[in-house]
Scaffold this motif. Structure first.
Motif, PDB file in Angstrom:
ATOM      1  N   MET A 244       0.808  -1.221   0.000  1.00 26.02           N
ATOM      2  CA  MET A 244       0.000   0.000   0.000  1.00 26.02           C
ATOM      3  C   MET A 244       0.845   1.277   0.000  1.00 26.02           C
ATOM      4  SD  MET A 244      -3.156  -1.107   0.010  1.00 26.02           S
ATOM      5  CE  MET A 244      -4.220   0.128   0.698  1.00 26.02           C
ATOM      6  N   ALA A 245       2.144   1.165  -0.062  1.00 26.91           N
ATOM      7  CA  ALA A 245       3.034   2.326   0.059  1.00 26.91           C
ATOM      8  C   ALA A 245       2.729   3.423  -0.961  1.00 26.91           C
ATOM      9  CB  ALA A 245       4.483   1.891  -0.046  1.00 26.91           C
ATOM     10  N   SER A 246       2.361   3.044  -2.163  1.00 28.39           N
ATOM     11  CA  SER A 246       2.118   4.064  -3.196  1.00 28.39           C
ATOM     12  C   SER A 246       0.882   4.916  -2.907  1.00 28.39           C
ATOM     13  CB  SER A 246       1.969   3.402  -4.573  1.00 28.39           C
ATOM     14  OG  SER A 246       0.786   2.618  -4.608  1.00 28.39           O
ATOM     15  N   LEU A 247       0.059   4.483  -1.953  1.00 21.88           N
ATOM     16  CA  LEU A 247      -1.154   5.234  -1.612  1.00 21.88           C
ATOM     17  C   LEU A 247      -0.938   6.206  -0.449  1.00 21.88           C
ATOM     18  CD1 LEU A 247      -3.794   2.383  -1.960  1.00 21.88           C
ATOM     19  CD2 LEU A 247      -3.248   4.196  -3.592  1.00 21.88           C
ATOM     20  N   ASP A 248       0.299   6.316   0.027  1.00 20.04           N
ATOM     21  CA  ASP A 248       0.591   7.250   1.118  1.00 20.04           C
ATOM     22  C   ASP A 248       0.738   8.662   0.564  1.00 20.04           C
ATOM     23  OD1 ASP A 248       1.504   8.804   3.204  1.00 20.04           O
ATOM     24  OD2 ASP A 248       3.464   7.865   3.312  1.00 20.04           O
ATOM     25  N   HIS A 249      -0.331   9.429   0.686  1.00 22.96           N
ATOM     26  CA  HIS A 249      -0.294  10.840   0.301  1.00 22.96           C
ATOM     27  C   HIS A 249      -0.498  11.696   1.555  1.00 22.96           C
ATOM     28  CE1 HIS A 249      -0.425   9.382  -3.760  1.00 22.96           C
ATOM     29  NE2 HIS A 249      -1.535   8.737  -3.497  1.00 22.96           N
ATOM     30  N   GLN A 250      -0.146  11.126   2.688  1.00 24.38           N
ATOM     31  CA  GLN A 250      -0.268  11.779   3.983  1.00 24.38           C
ATOM     32  C   GLN A 250       1.118  12.187   4.463  1.00 24.38           C
ATOM     33  OE1 GLN A 250      -0.140   9.099   7.040  1.00 24.38           O
ATOM     34  NE2 GLN A 250      -1.318  10.245   8.548  1.00 24.38           N
ATOM     35  N   GLU A 251       1.922  11.227   4.882  1.00 18.58           N
ATOM     36  CA  GLU A 251       3.253  11.542   5.391  1.00 18.58           C
ATOM     37  C   GLU A 251       4.138  12.135   4.299  1.00 18.58           C
ATOM     38  OE1 GLU A 251       5.020   8.210   7.413  1.00 18.58           O
ATOM     39  OE2 GLU A 251       3.360   8.093   8.854  1.00 18.58           O
ATOM     40  N   ASN A 252       4.071  11.577   3.089  1.00 18.78           N
ATOM     41  CA  ASN A 252       4.879  12.119   1.991  1.00 18.78           C
ATOM     42  C   ASN A 252       4.489  13.565   1.678  1.00 18.78           C
ATOM     43  OD1 ASN A 252       6.400   9.790   1.618  1.00 18.78           O
ATOM     44  ND2 ASN A 252       4.930   8.923   0.180  1.00 18.78           N
ATOM     45  N   TYR A 253       3.193  13.842   1.705  1.00 18.13           N
ATOM     46  CA  TYR A 253       2.712  15.198   1.465  1.00 18.13           C
ATOM     47  C   TYR A 253       3.242  16.153   2.535  1.00 18.13           C
ATOM     48  CZ  TYR A 253      -0.487  19.172   1.545  1.00 18.13           C
ATOM     49  OH  TYR A 253      -1.017  20.431   1.592  1.00 18.13           O
ATOM     50  N   LEU A 254       3.125  15.760   3.800  1.00 21.48           N
ATOM     51  CA  LEU A 254       3.580  16.630   4.889  1.00 21.48           C
ATOM     52  C   LEU A 254       5.089  16.858   4.832  1.00 21.48           C
ATOM     53  CD1 LEU A 254       1.301  15.227   7.715  1.00 21.48           C
ATOM     54  CD2 LEU A 254       1.136  17.478   6.627  1.00 21.48           C
ATOM     55  N   LYS A 255       5.844  15.822   4.512  1.00 17.53           N
ATOM     56  CA  LYS A 255       7.300  15.988   4.362  1.00 17.53           C
ATOM     57  C   LYS A 255       7.612  16.966   3.227  1.00 17.53           C
ATOM     58  CE  LYS A 255       8.489  11.348   5.942  1.00 17.53           C
ATOM     59  NZ  LYS A 255       8.977  10.011   5.518  1.00 17.53           N
ATOM     60  N   SER A 256       6.934  16.811   2.107  1.00 17.48           N
ATOM     61  CA  SER A 256       7.154  17.697   0.960  1.00 17.48           C
ATOM     62  C   SER A 256       6.742  19.129   1.279  1.00 17.48           C
ATOM     63  CB  SER A 256       6.376  17.208  -0.263  1.00 17.48           C
ATOM     64  OG  SER A 256       6.833  15.948  -0.664  1.00 17.48           O
ATOM     65  N   PHE A 257       5.577  19.290   1.889  1.00 15.35           N
ATOM     66  CA  PHE A 257       5.070  20.620   2.201  1.00 15.35           C
ATOM     67  C   PHE A 257       6.011  21.358   3.146  1.00 15.35           C
ATOM     68  CE2 PHE A 257       2.671  23.608   4.780  1.00 15.35           C
ATOM     69  CZ  PHE A 257       2.065  24.380   3.813  1.00 15.35           C
ATOM     70  N   PHE A 258       6.363  20.719   4.254  1.00 19.28           N
ATOM     71  CA  PHE A 258       7.235  21.398   5.215  1.00 19.28           C
ATOM     72  C   PHE A 258       8.662  21.526   4.691  1.00 19.28           C
ATOM     73  CE2 PHE A 258       3.707  20.543   8.113  1.00 19.28           C
ATOM     74  CZ  PHE A 258       3.567  21.811   8.658  1.00 19.28           C
ATOM     75  N   GLY A 259       9.073  20.621   3.837  1.00 19.57           N
ATOM     76  CA  GLY A 259      10.374  20.770   3.177  1.00 19.57           C
ATOM     77  C   GLY A 259      10.384  22.001   2.289  1.00 19.57           C
ATOM     78  N   PHE A 260       9.292  22.229   1.585  1.00 20.68           N
ATOM     79  CA  PHE A 260       9.158  23.425   0.744  1.00 20.68           C
ATOM     80  C   PHE A 260       9.255  24.692   1.593  1.00 20.68           C
ATOM     81  CE2 PHE A 260       6.528  26.760  -1.215  1.00 20.68           C
ATOM     82  CZ  PHE A 260       7.115  26.853  -2.465  1.00 20.68           C
ATOM     83  N   LEU A 261       8.723  24.632   2.815  1.00 18.32           N
ATOM     84  CA  LEU A 261       8.782  25.789   3.712  1.00 18.32           C
ATOM     85  C   LEU A 261      10.119  25.887   4.445  1.00 18.32           C
ATOM     86  CD1 LEU A 261       5.194  25.883   5.277  1.00 18.32           C
ATOM     87  CD2 LEU A 261       6.037  26.985   3.193  1.00 18.32           C
ATOM     88  N   GLY A 262      11.037  24.973   4.146  1.00 19.28           N
ATOM     89  CA  GLY A 262      12.377  25.055   4.702  1.00 19.28           C
ATOM     90  C   GLY A 262      12.607  24.292   5.989  1.00 19.28           C
ATOM     91  N   VAL A 263      11.594  23.596   6.486  1.00 17.99           N
ATOM     92  CA  VAL A 263      11.750  22.830   7.724  1.00 17.99           C
ATOM     93  C   VAL A 263      12.689  21.660   7.456  1.00 17.99           C
ATOM     94  CG1 VAL A 263      10.566  21.366   9.413  1.00 17.99           C
ATOM     95  CG2 VAL A 263       9.503  23.502   8.630  1.00 17.99           C
TER      96      VAL A 263
END
Length: 190
Positions: A136-155
């Protein structure tokens, strides 16, 4: 230390992420006496959805969300997995944080995040198992999204406290919760 605790689960007292965020905030306060917690319940008081309709956006609520994040040293986010992603209430809050000139900026080399000094701890709860290497890994749009979003904000200090497989069986649930609470017990103040 200023801690911003965000809950987004619609399950109230039955929410695993709410249990985890409360334990994380308590652990951080124990590790850093004097730490202050600001609490925000996005399910009880959601931010408005972005819209182009005049007057539909509550500028004061959006401004407060941004101010709370900018004032925080640590942001603790309860993020349950709903339909392979984050709850819509959490998504609206995240949308309020992406503000050019405040949390990111564009330069000659592209976007640059401005929240590098923030620590983000995500309390993740999932009924199934979505970690890398699982079917089911390809359906993770939760943790990957949060990592990407906060990475974009420089966290650059984002941690995940995960309890997954909560609906697989009572045994898997018990193991997942024990593992998450053990991870919380190991959290340091800085």
């Amino acid at each position: 230390m200023n801690i911003l605790q965000i809950d987004s689960s619609i399950l109230g007292d039955h929410s695993t992420t709410r249990q985890l965020t409360a334990a994380i905030a308590a652990r951080l306060q124990a590790a850093a006496p004097g730490a202050q917690v600001t609490y925000r319940d996005l399910a009880a008081a959601p931010l408005p959805q972005f819209t182009a309709a005049p007057g539909a956006m509550d500028a004061a609520a959006l401004s407060l969300a941004l101010e709370q994040v900018l004032a925080a040293d640590v942001i603790v986010i309860g993020a349950p997995l709903y339909n392979f992603s984050v709850p819509s209430q959490l998504k609206s809050w995240l949308d309020a944080l992406a503000v050019p000139g405040k949390t990111f900026q564009y330069g000659a080399s592209g976007p640059e995040g401005l929240l590098g000094a923030k620590r983000v701890i995500v309390a993740s709860a999932r009924g199934g198992i979505y970690t890398p290497g699982t079917p089911m890994a390809s359906l993770d749009h939760q943790e990957n999204y949060l990592k990407s979003f906060f990475g974009f904000l420089g966290v650059n200090q984002l941690e995940i406290v995960r309890a997954e497989g909560l609906k697989v069986s009572d045994e898997v649930r018990a193991q997942a919760l024990a593992s998450a609470f053990e991870q919380i017990a190991q959290l340091q103040a800085a």
